[in-house]
Design an enzyme around this catalytic site. Structure first.
Site, mmCIF file in Angstrom:
data_model
loop_
_atom_site.group_PDB
_atom_site.id
_atom_site.type_symbol
_atom_site.label_atom_id
_atom_site.label_comp_id
_atom_site.label_asym_id
_atom_site.label_seq_id
_atom_site.Cartn_x
_atom_site.Cartn_y
_atom_site.Cartn_z
ATOM 1 N N HIS A 51 0.746 -1.209 0.152
ATOM 2 C CA HIS A 51 0.094 0.063 0.136
ATOM 3 C C HIS A 51 0.881 1.302 -0.171
ATOM 4 C CE1 HIS A 51 -3.531 2.298 1.201
ATOM 5 N NE2 HIS A 51 -2.829 3.082 1.636
ATOM 6 N N GLU A 52 1.725 1.240 0.847
ATOM 7 C CA GLU A 52 2.777 2.323 0.915
ATOM 8 C C GLU A 52 3.738 2.817 -0.292
ATOM 9 O OE1 GLU A 52 2.106 4.552 3.189
ATOM 10 O OE2 GLU A 52 0.865 3.228 4.281
ATOM 11 N N HIS A 55 1.804 4.698 -3.032
ATOM 12 C CA HIS A 55 1.877 5.948 -2.452
ATOM 13 C C HIS A 55 3.059 6.544 -3.308
ATOM 14 C CE1 HIS A 55 -1.833 6.597 -0.286
ATOM 15 N NE2 HIS A 55 -1.259 5.700 0.447
#
Length: 153
Positions: A67-68, A71
């Site tokens: 998820h990170e 980003h």
């Protein structure tokens, strides 16, 4: 798991799932309480909550790392890196990252009501958790003046 082991894991996941290198720092941050991790826009570093590893295991941590990294890579490429952006949602689905992380510990602690605002005109009561200046507000029912009282617990 140490920060150096975490760094190697993040670099491995980045090259395996995104086919791009991770060139910044990944570290644990035990001060994170309500989130699994965060991507820092200015430094491009990733911070992860170590409690997720302790309570939910490596699989949960890997999902948070993905998820990170979504980003991270989208921000580096100047594409839509926010949760609401289509680019982010598509990339997250492609790599199999988690949209939300599981709750850790007891979650957020709720504060008790410590103050009460009472209308001088109609007696309407408003409970508050934080102290506030009653002279700046009026009653929502009758527009009367408010009086601040501290609740005894």
């Amino acid at each position: 798991m140490t920060d150096s082991e975490l760094q190697m894991l993040v670099e491995q996941i980045s090259s395996e799932f995104f086919a791009k290198p991770f060139r910044h720092q990944a570290r644990f941050n035990s001060r994170l309480r309500t989130t699994g991790g965060r991507y820092l826009l200015r430094s491009h570093d990733i911070e992860l909550n170590p409690k997720h590893l302790q309570e939910h295991g490596v699989e949960e941590l890997i999902a948070i790392i993905k998820h990170e990294l979504c980003h991270y890579h989208l921000h580096i490429e100047k594409r839509g890196y926010r949760h609401a952006d289509r680019d982010f949602q598509l990339l997250l689905r492609q790599v199999g990252g988690s949209r939300y992380c599981q709750q850790v510990g007891n979650g957020r602690t709720t504060l008790p009501y410590r103050y009460e605002l009472v209308c001088k005109a109609c007696g309407m009561s408003y409970k508050r958790k934080r102290k506030m200046d009653p002279s700046r507000y009026r009653c929502g029912r009758c527009k009367g003046k408010l009086l601040l009282r501290e609740l005894v617990t």
